[in-house]
Write an enzyme that holds these catalytic residues in place. Structure first.
Site, PDB file in Angstrom:
ATOM      1  N   ALA A  56       4.830  70.058  57.621  1.00  0.00           N
ATOM      2  CA  ALA A  56       5.867  69.400  56.831  1.00  0.00           C
ATOM      3  C   ALA A  56       6.071  67.941  57.232  1.00  0.00           C
ATOM      4  CB  ALA A  56       7.175  70.173  56.959  1.00  0.00           C
ATOM      5  N   LYS A  61      15.212  64.945  73.259  1.00  0.00           N
ATOM      6  CA  LYS A  61      14.722  65.807  72.168  1.00  0.00           C
ATOM      7  C   LYS A  61      14.435  67.212  72.707  1.00  0.00           C
ATOM      8  CE  LYS A  61      12.944  66.628  67.985  1.00  0.00           C
ATOM      9  NZ  LYS A  61      11.711  65.974  67.528  1.00  0.00           N
ATOM     10  N   GLU A 106       6.352  77.116  69.605  1.00  0.00           N
ATOM     11  CA  GLU A 106       6.179  76.104  70.643  1.00  0.00           C
ATOM     12  C   GLU A 106       7.077  76.373  71.847  1.00  0.00           C
ATOM     13  OE1 GLU A 106       5.126  71.910  68.801  1.00  0.00           O
ATOM     14  OE2 GLU A 106       6.771  72.805  67.666  1.00  0.00           O
TER      15      GLU A 106
END
Length: 298
Positions: free
Chosen positions: A20, A180, A261
């Site tokens: 995406a 992040k 992940e």
């Protein structure tokens, strides 16, 4: 007249994969007039319906000069190794993925004249067959990771600004990667475990779970030399609110029986914690739960 520097010429971009975020970057580059091709496992041309237009992308053909690699963290090394024989001597590679732990493996693979970059982004996108929706307006942070990359800043920065801007260029990406990582370590596994949209995590029952995950990441980051300020929890809540209607990538991976992940997110926290003898029971628990869910899906 002196010839223009290679760093001043517009680069033709190759985007690896059909995920995406990569598709969003490819579409925005294409709309801005950049030459863009897609490097897919099965070489073929590809059409994406985006923002009312049908955008056609040819199959990538070597040599490759500028490559955006927005693939899953566990696929990064294989992707780069497959590209190596086809890169120009001054190729620029931009990595973009969740989690940490790949950069130290990629840099030694490149020639001194080949540039490596990392881009972390908060943009959201949803791909459904050949259609793409930009589901969350975000921003990105970009950093050149070696000298060969810095020389190409005048070419790479405007391209990434177009693809996934607004972009902040920084000298050291590490603090931003940890931030992040903390956001992903708090949000992604919980949405996968509880099979919910991001916004569900604003419910009171999740507050102690989010706090525990964030606190552990802060402790490990500090041991690694990165001090994260006390506003981190508020930033996590802001991301949850801004993406309330979205499903996280990890939730989608579990739902679609794909590998997650988790090893590069909570697994990285656990790995680094072990180096310093720091207890991270909450991250350990989420890592184990998501791995069990992944095993059940396989």
């Amino acid at each position: 007249m002196a010839p223009s520097s290679p760093a001043q010429r517009p680069l033709s971009w190759t985007v690896v994969g059909s995920g995406a975020i990569g598709s969003l970057a490819a579409c925005r580059l294409k709309q801005a007039g950049y030459a863009v091709s897609l490097h897919l496992k099965q070489p073929r041309s590809h059409t994406i319906d985006f923002a009312g237009s049908q955008l056609h992308f040819p199959a990538a053909t070597p040599p490759f000069t500028a490559v955006l690699i927005p693939v899953k963290s566990y696929a990064v090394i294989d992707a780069v190794q497959s590209l190596l024989p086809h890169l120009t001597s001054n190729a620029q590679l931009v990595l973009s993925h969740n989690g940490m732990g790949t950069l130290e493996h990629i840099l030694p693979l490149l020639a001194p004249s080949q540039g490596l970059w990392f881009l972390t982004t908060t943009h959201g996108a949803l791909k459904q067959q050949h259609s793409l929706l930009h589901t969350g307006q975000g921003q990105s942070v970009l950093s050149a990771l070696n000298v060969a990359a810095k020389a190409y800043t005048p070419a790479v920065l405007p391209a990434m600004e177009t693809a996934l801007g607004p972009v902040t260029l920084v000298d050291d990406i590490t603090p931003f990667l940890w931030q992040k990582l903390a956001i992903n370590a708090a949000i992604n596994p919980l949405t996968a475990i509880y099979n919910c949209r991001n916004g569900a995590l604003l419910q009171a029952q999740f507050e102690p779970l989010l706090t525990a995950a964030i606190t552990e990441v802060q402790q490990v980051a500090a041991a690694c030399g990165v001090v994260m300020d006390d506003s981190l929890q508020q930033k996590v809540l802001q991301v949850i609110a801004a993406t309330a209607e979205n499903f996280s990538s990890m939730q989608q991976d579990i739902a679609n029986k794909r590998r997650t992940e988790i090893e590069a997110i909570n697994g990285y926290v656990v790995q680094q914690a072990a180096r310093f003898g720091i207890a991270v029971p909450h991250n350990n628990n989420m890592l184990a739960q998501v791995l069990r869910l992944s095993s059940a899906c396989s």
